[in-house]
Structure formats: structure tokens, C-alpha cells
Design a protein around this motif. Sequence first.
Motif, PDB file in Angstrom:
ATOM      1  N   LEU A   1      88.300 -38.166  39.779  1.00  0.00           N
ATOM      2  CA  LEU A   1      89.087 -39.145  39.032  1.00  0.00           C
ATOM      3  C   LEU A   1      88.623 -40.555  39.351  1.00  0.00           C
ATOM      4  CD1 LEU A   1      91.442 -39.242  37.067  1.00  0.00           C
ATOM      5  CD2 LEU A   1      92.948 -39.628  38.997  1.00  0.00           C
ATOM      6  N   GLN A   2      88.367 -40.812  40.661  1.00  0.00           N
ATOM      7  CA  GLN A   2      87.886 -42.141  41.045  1.00  0.00           C
ATOM      8  C   GLN A   2      86.529 -42.416  40.416  1.00  0.00           C
ATOM      9  OE1 GLN A   2      88.592 -41.387  45.174  1.00  0.00           O
ATOM     10  NE2 GLN A   2      89.730 -43.302  45.395  1.00  0.00           N
ATOM     11  N   ALA A   3      85.674 -41.381  40.393  1.00  0.00           N
ATOM     12  CA  ALA A   3      84.358 -41.550  39.765  1.00  0.00           C
ATOM     13  C   ALA A   3      84.516 -41.953  38.302  1.00  0.00           C
ATOM     14  CB  ALA A   3      83.562 -40.254  39.877  1.00  0.00           C
ATOM     15  N   LEU A   4      85.466 -41.302  37.612  1.00  0.00           N
ATOM     16  CA  LEU A   4      85.675 -41.629  36.203  1.00  0.00           C
ATOM     17  C   LEU A   4      86.167 -43.058  36.049  1.00  0.00           C
ATOM     18  CD1 LEU A   4      87.204 -38.332  34.857  1.00  0.00           C
ATOM     19  CD2 LEU A   4      85.087 -39.407  34.120  1.00  0.00           C
TER      20      LEU A   4
ATOM     21  N   ASP B   1      77.947 -45.440  33.563  1.00  0.00           N
ATOM     22  CA  ASP B   1      79.094 -45.752  32.721  1.00  0.00           C
ATOM     23  C   ASP B   1      79.916 -44.488  32.537  1.00  0.00           C
ATOM     24  OD1 ASP B   1      77.633 -44.261  30.903  1.00  0.00           O
ATOM     25  OD2 ASP B   1      78.598 -45.296  29.233  1.00  0.00           O
ATOM     26  N   LEU B   2      80.918 -44.562  31.669  1.00  0.00           N
ATOM     27  CA  LEU B   2      81.822 -43.421  31.507  1.00  0.00           C
ATOM     28  C   LEU B   2      81.072 -42.153  31.103  1.00  0.00           C
ATOM     29  CD1 LEU B   2      84.656 -42.274  31.279  1.00  0.00           C
ATOM     30  CD2 LEU B   2      84.723 -43.082  28.937  1.00  0.00           C
ATOM     31  N   VAL B   3      80.150 -42.272  30.134  1.00  0.00           N
ATOM     32  CA  VAL B   3      79.451 -41.080  29.654  1.00  0.00           C
ATOM     33  C   VAL B   3      78.515 -40.528  30.721  1.00  0.00           C
ATOM     34  CG1 VAL B   3      77.822 -40.246  27.941  1.00  0.00           C
ATOM     35  CG2 VAL B   3      79.677 -41.722  27.244  1.00  0.00           C
ATOM     36  N   ALA B   4      77.827 -41.424  31.435  1.00  0.00           N
ATOM     37  CA  ALA B   4      76.900 -40.942  32.462  1.00  0.00           C
ATOM     38  C   ALA B   4      77.652 -40.224  33.577  1.00  0.00           C
ATOM     39  CB  ALA B   4      76.096 -42.112  33.025  1.00  0.00           C
ATOM     40  N   VAL B   5      78.746 -40.846  34.060  1.00  0.00           N
ATOM     41  CA  VAL B   5      79.534 -40.223  35.125  1.00  0.00           C
ATOM     42  C   VAL B   5      80.119 -38.903  34.629  1.00  0.00           C
ATOM     43  CG1 VAL B   5      81.598 -40.473  36.528  1.00  0.00           C
ATOM     44  CG2 VAL B   5      80.046 -42.379  36.292  1.00  0.00           C
ATOM     45  N   GLY B   6      80.687 -38.953  33.396  1.00  0.00           N
ATOM     46  CA  GLY B   6      81.250 -37.733  32.826  1.00  0.00           C
ATOM     47  C   GLY B   6      80.203 -36.640  32.692  1.00  0.00           C
ATOM     48  N   GLY B   7      78.979 -37.033  32.287  1.00  0.00           N
ATOM     49  CA  GLY B   7      77.902 -36.044  32.156  1.00  0.00           C
ATOM     50  C   GLY B   7      77.580 -35.394  33.479  1.00  0.00           C
TER      51      GLY B   7
ATOM     52  N   ILE C   1      88.386 -36.353  27.867  1.00  0.00           N
ATOM     53  CA  ILE C   1      88.544 -37.662  28.522  1.00  0.00           C
ATOM     54  C   ILE C   1      87.732 -38.720  27.776  1.00  0.00           C
ATOM     55  CG2 ILE C   1      88.024 -38.939  30.623  1.00  0.00           C
ATOM     56  CD1 ILE C   1      88.684 -36.350  32.145  1.00  0.00           C
ATOM     57  N   TRP C   2      86.482 -38.374  27.427  1.00  0.00           N
ATOM     58  CA  TRP C   2      85.656 -39.326  26.659  1.00  0.00           C
ATOM     59  C   TRP C   2      86.379 -39.753  25.381  1.00  0.00           C
ATOM     60  CZ3 TRP C   2      80.546 -36.101  26.969  1.00  0.00           C
ATOM     61  CH2 TRP C   2      79.899 -36.386  28.172  1.00  0.00           C
ATOM     62  N   LEU C   3      86.837 -38.751  24.648  1.00  0.00           N
ATOM     63  CA  LEU C   3      87.486 -39.052  23.365  1.00  0.00           C
ATOM     64  C   LEU C   3      88.669 -39.981  23.583  1.00  0.00           C
ATOM     65  CD1 LEU C   3      87.598 -35.710  21.344  1.00  0.00           C
ATOM     66  CD2 LEU C   3      85.981 -37.571  21.206  1.00  0.00           C
ATOM     67  N   VAL C   4      89.510 -39.634  24.568  1.00  0.00           N
ATOM     68  CA  VAL C   4      90.725 -40.427  24.784  1.00  0.00           C
ATOM     69  C   VAL C   4      90.366 -41.866  25.134  1.00  0.00           C
ATOM     70  CG1 VAL C   4      92.675 -40.722  26.342  1.00  0.00           C
ATOM     71  CG2 VAL C   4      92.182 -38.484  25.386  1.00  0.00           C
ATOM     72  N   VAL C   5      89.396 -42.027  26.065  1.00  0.00           N
ATOM     73  CA  VAL C   5      89.074 -43.388  26.513  1.00  0.00           C
ATOM     74  C   VAL C   5      88.492 -44.200  25.358  1.00  0.00           C
ATOM     75  CG1 VAL C   5      87.598 -44.736  28.022  1.00  0.00           C
ATOM     76  CG2 VAL C   5      88.768 -42.739  28.902  1.00  0.00           C
ATOM     77  N   TYR C   6      87.504 -43.635  24.657  1.00  0.00           N
ATOM     78  CA  TYR C   6      86.868 -44.422  23.602  1.00  0.00           C
ATOM     79  C   TYR C   6      87.828 -44.693  22.457  1.00  0.00           C
ATOM     80  CZ  TYR C   6      82.312 -44.527  25.681  1.00  0.00           C
ATOM     81  OH  TYR C   6      81.279 -44.795  26.517  1.00  0.00           O
ATOM     82  N   LEU C   7      88.648 -43.693  22.118  1.00  0.00           N
ATOM     83  CA  LEU C   7      89.599 -43.929  21.028  1.00  0.00           C
ATOM     84  C   LEU C   7      90.618 -44.986  21.433  1.00  0.00           C
ATOM     85  CD1 LEU C   7      90.190 -40.391  19.530  1.00  0.00           C
ATOM     86  CD2 LEU C   7      88.928 -42.286  18.561  1.00  0.00           C
ATOM     87  N   SER C   8      91.037 -44.986  22.723  1.00  0.00           N
ATOM     88  CA  SER C   8      91.986 -46.025  23.127  1.00  0.00           C
ATOM     89  C   SER C   8      91.353 -47.389  23.028  1.00  0.00           C
ATOM     90  CB  SER C   8      92.452 -45.805  24.559  1.00  0.00           C
ATOM     91  OG  SER C   8      92.618 -44.479  24.832  1.00  0.00           O
ATOM     92  N   ILE C   9      90.088 -47.498  23.469  1.00  0.00           N
ATOM     93  CA  ILE C   9      89.422 -48.801  23.373  1.00  0.00           C
ATOM     94  C   ILE C   9      89.369 -49.239  21.912  1.00  0.00           C
ATOM     95  CG2 ILE C   9      87.257 -50.029  23.713  1.00  0.00           C
ATOM     96  CD1 ILE C   9      86.736 -48.311  26.129  1.00  0.00           C
ATOM     97  N   SER C  10      88.999 -48.306  21.035  1.00  0.00           N
ATOM     98  CA  SER C  10      88.913 -48.645  19.608  1.00  0.00           C
ATOM     99  C   SER C  10      90.249 -49.109  19.086  1.00  0.00           C
ATOM    100  CB  SER C  10      88.478 -47.427  18.792  1.00  0.00           C
ATOM    101  OG  SER C  10      87.199 -47.058  19.118  1.00  0.00           O
ATOM    102  N   VAL C  11      91.297 -48.337  19.393  1.00  0.00           N
ATOM    103  CA  VAL C  11      92.607 -48.651  18.835  1.00  0.00           C
ATOM    104  C   VAL C  11      93.097 -49.994  19.368  1.00  0.00           C
ATOM    105  CG1 VAL C  11      95.019 -47.967  18.863  1.00  0.00           C
ATOM    106  CG2 VAL C  11      93.269 -46.280  18.386  1.00  0.00           C
ATOM    107  N   LEU C  12      92.916 -50.223  20.695  1.00  0.00           N
ATOM    108  CA  LEU C  12      93.378 -51.486  21.265  1.00  0.00           C
ATOM    109  C   LEU C  12      92.651 -52.657  20.628  1.00  0.00           C
ATOM    110  CD1 LEU C  12      93.821 -50.744  25.065  1.00  0.00           C
ATOM    111  CD2 LEU C  12      95.553 -51.106  23.317  1.00  0.00           C
TER     112      LEU C  12
END
Lengths: 398, 385
Positions: free
Chosen positions: A87-90, A349-355, A370-381
Motif C-alpha cells: 500500500l505504501q509503495a502504491l 509512477d503509479l503504473v510502474a509500481v503497480g506493474g 486500483i489503476w482505474l480508480v486512481v486515474y478516474l478520480s484524477i479525471s473526475v476531480l
Amino acid sequence: MASQDITPVGKDSAKVSLLNDPKFRGYIFQAVAVLVIAGLVYWMVNNTIANLQRANLASGFGFLDGRSGFDISSSPYLAYSSDSTYLQALWVGILNTLTVAFAGIITATIIGFIIGIGRLSHNWLIRKICTVYVEVFRNIPPLLVIFFWYSGVLSVLPQARQSISLPFNTFLNNRGFFFPAPVFGEGAWLAGVGLLVGIAGTFFVRRWAYKRQMATGQQFPVGWTSLGLIVGLPVLALAIKGFPLSFDYPVLGAFNLKGGSQVGPEFMSLFLALSFYTAAFIAEIVRAGIRGVGKGQSEAAHALGLRAGPTTRLVVVPQAMRIIIPPLTSQYLNLTKNSSLAVAIGYPDLVAVGGTILNQTNRSIEVVTIWLVVYLSISVLTSLFMNWFNAKMALVER
Amino acid sequence: MVDSNLSFVRTEMLQGQTPPLAERGVVKWVRTNLFATPIDSVLTIFALLIIAWFLPPVIRWAFIEASWVGPDRSVCATVAQGGIQPEGWSGACWAYVNANFNQFMYGRYPIEEHWRVNLVGIMFVLLLVPLLIPKVPYKALNAITFFFIFPIVAFFLLVGGWLGLSYVETPLWGGLLVTLVISFVGICVSLPLGIILALGRRSKLPVIKMLCVIFIETIRGVPLITVLFMASYMLPLFLPPGVTFDKLLRALIGVALFASAYMAEVVRGGLQAIPKGQYEGADSLGLGYWQKTRLIILPQALKLVIPSIVNTFIGLFKDTSLVSVISMFDLLGIVKQHFSDANWASPQTPISGLVFAGFVFWIFCFGMSRYSLFMENRLDTGHKR
């Protein structure tokens, strides 16, 4: 489908065959769509469960508390080691994504506005240079630009011992960019307070000046006052405390530079590439925005006696911004999404760590979620903020 | 004019004089375009300085100092780096591009089978060029051949395994071949799928509309890399156990889905620009939904957004380079893979390879954008403000 699509009216509706009733057909159509999608999802979920069982894979987000076991090369905000959790890595990944996106957005905007205005210049040479810039960067993949900076430029820089020294005690070598780090002594917090007070003061001065201008027509030099408040107050605060601020300068050691702060080549190449690439698109948006303001507007301003400077500042730019902002937002979002290309050069970055996590734990569904949620939140915000901003700037009609 | 014999009245007109030197020819051009105002002059000098600082080193690197042919890395490295070039030499290593050119074009596709790729390429050009030139007749036949028959023929030619053609598995494909295959399939799939999604999003049926909105906004909100990761890691999970999937096909699905979400938004822009009267007019003629859409709405809507459609194609073409991240060897991927080729590794190799790949990408994208400009001017039938 039948060629006739007439909505039955009145009492006759009962006589029309149910099959020809568009409303009824709509229900059927939607029911079929729902059934097909639901069936597909059911089938996929079943397959997934079967596949996971067959491969003896667990699922669920519990793994996030596990020890990550890998190192992250750049974690400027959080303390991170290979003993930290997934989680910390993410979190480190998310913060790195936001950092590079934020830095890139600022430089891309500056370069983009300069190039975009340059494309409208009366000067032939400036116009051509800016056109060449836009046509070159718009037509090559961003990933290639990243590699260009990473493998083509930054990795062939000299080694640490032969660092290129730049002004202000900064150095450039194949390990990145080294610059003096500010060291805040005792009482430096007062400068921070001064900055906050300055920003708040600017806000109130602007509101007061606007009200006064609306009431009396008198203008107030808001720009200079704001500059004085924002720069002057922190400096004053530092002066009171006797300048408790020093710099830790990087010094050339035997093998590497010691001291100072460092920005790694991965961040630099990603940042430079995203800035240069997105700037080409922003330049086109700026050009279209300025050209979209009718010529009559500036002519009318001239007729009212405004000179070139105020005409641009008070008449053209506010109207151009209205055209520029919506596409600019989508470019900012594009830049943020393109920062995921970091995975290709190993910037965490998020994708590299997630990968990395995905490869270690095989939790593809969870990581992708997790990727979807984070990127979609950034987009929506971002789009919420920009919609608000857009509404503020929008044309107020009678 | 009244004739006059007064001696002080001129009887013949003066010959027109040439304008003063400062108002004609090159001098005037330079004055108005480069030195119109003091600020302009400063900018011009500044720009000239930038060009003088930037251009000569680039030309020297790319042409004068560059090594064009050579057997191995020695021609691209200085003596200290184990080569033959003098100390301080810095030039492009085109020899490396030259030596690996076939790899960059075909990947590891067997050399004796290259004619199959070439044949597909020739067919592609022969079908595409008449389609692009507006004056050439038989557009419908041409389009059907290009979009439906050609892909099937190309598939069987490239994959092989029949009529004595040897089977070439897709992991062997690479280079520009893969880039073009992915973008062509992406374009062919994304346009129809995008139109369907856009129609769905504009539909009056709430469920259909919701499904389309969810799909479009989810895909548009995330980076392509995550979609590619999804396609390469999650697709196998979704399928029944034991069903394996070609890697290229997974990338194709990812790219096509991604592009169709963007295409849907472009088409929706066109649909929204059609005045309501067109829909009502079609309704009053008694056309059904599909007839109305096919005959009245789509032709106008698509025509309006041709430039944006081509821009989406350009974006798609550039995005194909991302498949190198999921370890496939498209043009960029294979150029990058060859950086570590011990035979050619030198400080100049990466940048030369990247400049070459960038040039190839640039030619395709620039060509597409120019063509879109041309079509925009040609189709401008006066609807635009």
C-alpha cells in the motif's frame, strides 16, 4: 427493422401491433442488451473464478498489507524501504505520478503559450520556428520523445566526475541534475506564515480593488501590490529572524556529487518529454483561441482609445481564455495519463509500481482496479474543477 | 479631359516609376516581415542567434560527421571507446540503422518470406492511393476491397500455413510491420465501433445510453498503458481455462477498444452539430431510425468531423508505440531492443536509432495531417461558419 416508425396517437394506439410500437420495441431492445451484458459478465466472472482456482491464486485486497520487498528509486515525500507494505509503495507511485504531472503541466503551459503566441507573430522567422516546433512534436509518439531524452541525451552525459557545471551551483551528469537544497534554520517558519498572509492579503486587496473600481472607476495597482505582499512579507519575516536560511551546495566528490538535492534522469526525461510534447498541442489551442476572438473586438477596443497592451490584456485574452480552457483541460488530463509512460524508463509512477506488484503477486484484477480508480478520480476531480472554472469564465449574456 | 493648347499644361502622362528600393522586392519583404518594429528586430536577431547556435551542430551531426556505412560499432565510436573515430567525434550512426534496416521493417519475420510482407505492402498502397484521390472512380468497390477483402488476404498471406506458405507465428513479427498492422486494424475497428457507441450515447433508451457512457468514460479516463495491461493480463483470466490468446491479438483488442472510445466522442461531436431540422425532416419523410441515421444523419455528421477523425487516427498511430511496453516489438520497440546489441552499442547508437524511428513516425503522421487539411478544404461545402 420496419421502415415505419410512427408513434401511434390517441385511441388508435391499441390497434397498432405491439411489435411496431417504438416504446415497446425500446423496452425489448434494452432488455436484450441487459441480458447479453449480464450473461457476458456472468460468463467472465465464472471463468475468472475457475482460472484463479486452477492457478491457486487468492483474490481480495488483503495483500496490500504485505511486505513489498522491492526498492523504489525515487520517493521524495514518504519514507519508503523494501520493508514497507504494498500500500505504501502504491502511495509513493501515486505521489510520483502527481509530481511529474504537476511539474509537466506548468512547463508545458508556459512553453505552449510562448509557442502559440509566437505562431501568430508578425515576425516571419519567429512564426516559422514555432510552426516547425509544433509540426515536429505533434507528429511523433510521446514515448519516443521520452526515450530520446532518456537514452539519447541524458544517459550519454558525462559521468559524475566530469559533471557539467551550470549557473547557480547546479550540476548535470548521467545520474541526474544536482542543485543546492535550501536548509531552513530556526525561525524559518515565519517566512511560510508571511507567504500565506501575503497570498491571503492579495486575495482581499483584489476584491477590494475590484469593488472600488466598480463603484468609483478608479483603478488600483493590484499587480504591484500583490507582488509586494507575496515576495515582500516572507523576505521581511526572514529579515526579522536574521535570515535563518542557508543552502546545501552539491560538492564534487571522488565518485559522485555530495550534498544538495538531486533529480534523477528518469524524472528529468519524463518531465522534459511530457512538457515539450504537450506544449505543441497547447500551442495549437492557444493559437486557435486567440484567432477565435473576432477582429471586431480589438478594433472596437482601439476605437474606444485602448492601446495595444490594454487591448490584449483586457479585451482579447479574457475572451480567448474562454475558448482555450476546455481543450486545455483535456490536454492537462492527457499529460497526466501520458505520465504513465514512466513505466518504460523505470520512473516509479503509479503504473510502474503497480506493474511490479502485479508481477510479484499476480493480483492483476486488484492492481488494474486500483489503476482505474486512481486515474478516474484524477479525471473526475480535474473536470469538476475545470467545469467550475469554466462556469466562472463563461459568457454572461443578458 | 478638355484639350488645351496652353503651354503650361502637360499633354502627355508621366511614365509610372518603379517603387523605391525600400518598398519592393526582397527589401520590402524583409522590412515588413522581419524588421517592422524595434521589438521585431530584436526578436529576429534573437531567432537568428538561436538558429545559428542550433542548426549547424545538428547538420554536422546528422550529415557531415555521420558515418553512413560500416560493418560494426567501430565506425560509430571514438578511439577511446574502441572505435576508429578521432577523439571528440560526434556524429550520427546511420551505419547502425543501415545494418539493421530489415529488422526495423520486418522484425524477426523470416528473410526468405519477406516477399509476403512486401506483397501485402504493395497491395495496401495500390488500394489506398486510389481511395485517397477524390477523382478516381469506383470508390465504393475500392473501399469494400480495402476494408473487407484486403485484411482477409493480408491475414492469410502474413500468417501463412496454407497453400505451401510456411506458418509465421506472430511473435516473429516486428518493426514497422507490427506498427502498421496494429494501426490499420485499430482504424478499421474503431471507426464502426465508435459510430455505434456514439449512436448509443445519443440514444433515447436509458439503458443503452448508460452502458455506452460507462464504457466511453472509463476508457477515456485511463491511460492506454493500463488498457494494454488489462488486455494482456486480464483477458486470459476472463476466458475459459485453457483458451490461450495470441499476444498480438490482445494488443490489437486493447488498442481498438481504446481508440473506439475516443472515436465515439468525435462522432458524437458531429452528431450534435446536425441541426434538429434534419432529424425532423427525416422523420416527416417516414424514414425509420436506421434509415434516418444511415442516409441523412451520418453522412453529414461524419463529413463535419473528418479532421477530428484523422486526428484520432494520428493519435492511434502514435499510440501503437506503447505496445513496446508490453514487450512487443513494434518499430520503436525493436529500435530500442537493438540499443543493447553488443555489435553496435556506442554512445551514438540510441540517439541515431531514435531519430530514425521518429522520422518514420513523423512522415506517416505528417502525411495524414496534410491529407486531412486537404480533405477539409475540399469538403468545405459552406456549412462552416
